[in-house]
Design a protein around this motif. Structure first.
Motif, PDB file in Angstrom:
ATOM      1  N   ILE A  81     -13.834  -4.952  -1.364  1.00  0.00           N
ATOM      2  CA  ILE A  81     -13.339  -6.122  -1.719  1.00  0.00           C
ATOM      3  C   ILE A  81     -12.200  -5.854  -2.898  1.00  0.00           C
ATOM      4  O   ILE A  81     -12.250  -5.031  -3.690  1.00  0.00           O
ATOM      5  N   ALA A  82     -11.348  -7.090  -2.987  1.00  0.00           N
ATOM      6  CA  ALA A  82     -10.248  -6.905  -4.006  1.00  0.00           C
ATOM      7  C   ALA A  82     -11.007  -6.677  -5.453  1.00  0.00           C
ATOM      8  O   ALA A  82     -11.792  -7.369  -5.749  1.00  0.00           O
ATOM      9  N   GLN A  92     -18.883 -11.471  -6.457  1.00  0.00           N
ATOM     10  CA  GLN A  92     -17.580 -11.948  -5.984  1.00  0.00           C
ATOM     11  C   GLN A  92     -17.769 -12.788  -4.573  1.00  0.00           C
ATOM     12  O   GLN A  92     -16.498 -13.105  -4.040  1.00  0.00           O
ATOM     13  N   SER A 101      -6.140  -6.907   1.977  1.00  0.00           N
ATOM     14  CA  SER A 101      -7.601  -7.075   2.392  1.00  0.00           C
ATOM     15  C   SER A 101      -7.958  -8.324   2.956  1.00  0.00           C
ATOM     16  O   SER A 101      -6.941  -9.149   2.964  1.00  0.00           O
ATOM     17  N   ALA A 102      -9.049  -8.488   3.836  1.00  0.00           N
ATOM     18  CA  ALA A 102      -9.266  -9.978   4.353  1.00  0.00           C
ATOM     19  C   ALA A 102      -8.851 -10.898   3.391  1.00  0.00           C
ATOM     20  O   ALA A 102      -8.605 -11.993   3.704  1.00  0.00           O
ATOM     21  N   GLU A 103      -9.403 -10.828   1.891  1.00  0.00           N
ATOM     22  CA  GLU A 103      -9.445 -11.610   0.976  1.00  0.00           C
ATOM     23  C   GLU A 103      -8.023 -11.897   0.527  1.00  0.00           C
ATOM     24  O   GLU A 103      -7.735 -12.966  -0.031  1.00  0.00           O
ATOM     25  N   THR A 104      -7.091 -10.939   0.845  1.00  0.00           N
ATOM     26  CA  THR A 104      -5.625 -10.899   0.196  1.00  0.00           C
ATOM     27  C   THR A 104      -4.661 -11.354   1.227  1.00  0.00           C
ATOM     28  O   THR A 104      -3.649 -11.446   0.786  1.00  0.00           O
ATOM     29  N   LYS A 130     -20.331  -4.601   2.700  1.00  0.00           N
ATOM     30  CA  LYS A 130     -19.577  -6.056   2.819  1.00  0.00           C
ATOM     31  C   LYS A 130     -20.761  -6.869   3.801  1.00  0.00           C
ATOM     32  O   LYS A 130     -20.871  -8.060   3.314  1.00  0.00           O
TER      33      LYS A 130
END
Length: 414
Positions: free
Chosen positions: A379-380, A413, A101-104, A215
């Motif tokens: 999200i993660a 988060q 994901s964008a976060e990971t 989001k």
């Protein structure tokens, strides 16, 4: 948590094995000196250790000096296992069943310069800011309801007439009166997974960008149709259509209960087909597309099957990329993985059962395949939290509590 060492005749591993490639830079041991690739994998009833052992032995045979160390996730997710390893400063080389994901994304190798990766299934749908971090073998569809034909006949239920949630609920009542457990579920990841298969078919067909809007803070679970699906699900628990004791079952237990005729319906993805085939029950099982409170047929909630990612901190990136390329582009490796878990890929066919053919027909009629990737990816940690909230309905939480709990977690988060 056990680990399994695989050499040319080692044990094999489980479920969906995924490996990704990383740019060819990085310090990779020379295969001639002996390279061990550590691969995080899950175990499922379809994809056993023996299956993966046999498949990966072919790679080892063609690449002398390369050994695969399989690390089984047990009851935790591949994502959780990866986080544990990274926190311990002991990074694996490849992880299966993880979607960046964008976060990971920074945890994984960028495969954008790998021409072969662009030709793998759903490659464009899974890009993040124009970059590719994952390569997969095929596609799955998951908004499916499998049913016991004998149970439906005894209860006088016509599967072709089940199109709405109200009709689905009525069918459960008829099946219970006929002496059947209406709907099979289990613990582990299954509870939340089945809820997604159902609710996402309705919500995301109506608005494919729903998750992207969440989001951006433009909607919520508590003030959307997700709440109505929580309400329907809770009503099934209250009426005894879903058994509270099912949370104590493993994924394999639940699947076995359905195949043995202890329950009448089972919400599950296309990867259930090989299990029915192996049990020689395919002709006894029918399938219909998930009923919803919206358009019918809805889009099919689907995803990339057998996704592979290369861990950015891998000490053997070049070898890891080479391995993932083989797993996702070699014709025999592709056919084997597709057939083993009932997955699909354009240009590849394999012999299937009547049940497999019925699933293919549902896909052919589906108006879309709903993929949660890129901006549309949650999200993660979302799947774990959803699972927690769905299971809370079994222990006293209300539908409003569950939906609100999801919103509070999401907002926390950052």
């Amino acid at each position: 948590m056990k680990t399994v060492w695989r050499r040319t005749c080692g044990l094999a591993l489980a479920p969906l094995v995924m490996v990704s490639a990383v740019a060819c830079g990085g310090g990779s041991d020379q295969a001639s000196e002996g390279t061990t690739l550590r691969v995080i994998v899950n175990i499922t009833p379809n994809l056993t250790e023996k299956y993966w052992n046999d498949l990966f032995a072919k790679y080892e045979k063609a690449n002398p000096g390369v050994n695969i160390k399989l690390e089984l996730t047990g009851t935790i997710s591949a994502d959780a296992k990866l986080r544990q390893d990274l926190a311990a400063g002991d990074p694996p080389d490849v992880a299966q069943q993880i979607i960046p994901s964008a976060e990971t994304a920074q945890l994984f190798a960028d495969l954008s310069d790998q021409d072969w990766a662009a030709k793998t299934p759903l490659a464009d749908q899974y890009t993040l800011d124009g970059k590719r971090y994952v390569a997969g073998v095929g596609e799955q569809i998951q908004s499916l309801v499998f049913y016991n034909k004998a149970a439906f006949e005894k209860a006088g239920v016509d599967a072709t007439k089940i199109r709405t949630m109200a009709q689905f609920t009525t069918a459960m009542g008829d099946l219970k009166k006929a002496g059947y457990k209406p709907l099979q579920t289990s613990g582990q990841w299954v509870t939340g997974g089945q809820f997604s298969m159902m609710a996402d078919a309705g919500v995301l067909t109506a608005d494919p960008d729903w998750t992207a809007k969440r989001k951006a803070g433009k909607n919520s679970f508590a003030k959307s149709d997700y709440l109505s699906y929580f309400q329907a699900y809770k009503s099934w628990i209250d009426k005894g259509y879903l058994e509270k004791s099912a949370l104590g079952l493993t994924y394999a237990d639940g699947q076995t209960n359905f195949l043995n005729g202890k329950s009448a319906m089972y919400m599950m993805g296309s990867f259930f087909v090989p299990a029915a085939d192996a049990a020689k029950k395919s002709d006894e099982v029918g399938v219909f597309t998930m009923p919803t409170d919206g358009a019918y047929p809805s889009g099919q909630f689907g995803n990339l099957s057998n996704p592979y990612v290369v861990v950015n901190k891998s000490r053997h990136k070049a070898e890891a990329i080479k391995f993932v390329k083989w797993a996702t582009t070699d014709p025999e490796a592709i056919k084997s993985q597709l057939a083993s878990d009932g997955n699909l890929r354009s240009g590849f066919t394999y012999e299937t059962s009547s049940l497999g053919t019925a699933v293919q027909q549902i896909l052919d009629k589906a108006p879309s395949v709903l993929v949660k990737s890129g901006d549309r990816q949650p999200i993660a940690g979302f799947s774990d939290e959803l699972n927690k909230q769905v299971q809370s309905l079994y222990t006293g939480s209300s539908p409003a509590d569950a939906a609100d709990g999801l919103d509070k977690w999401w907002n926390s988060q950052g």
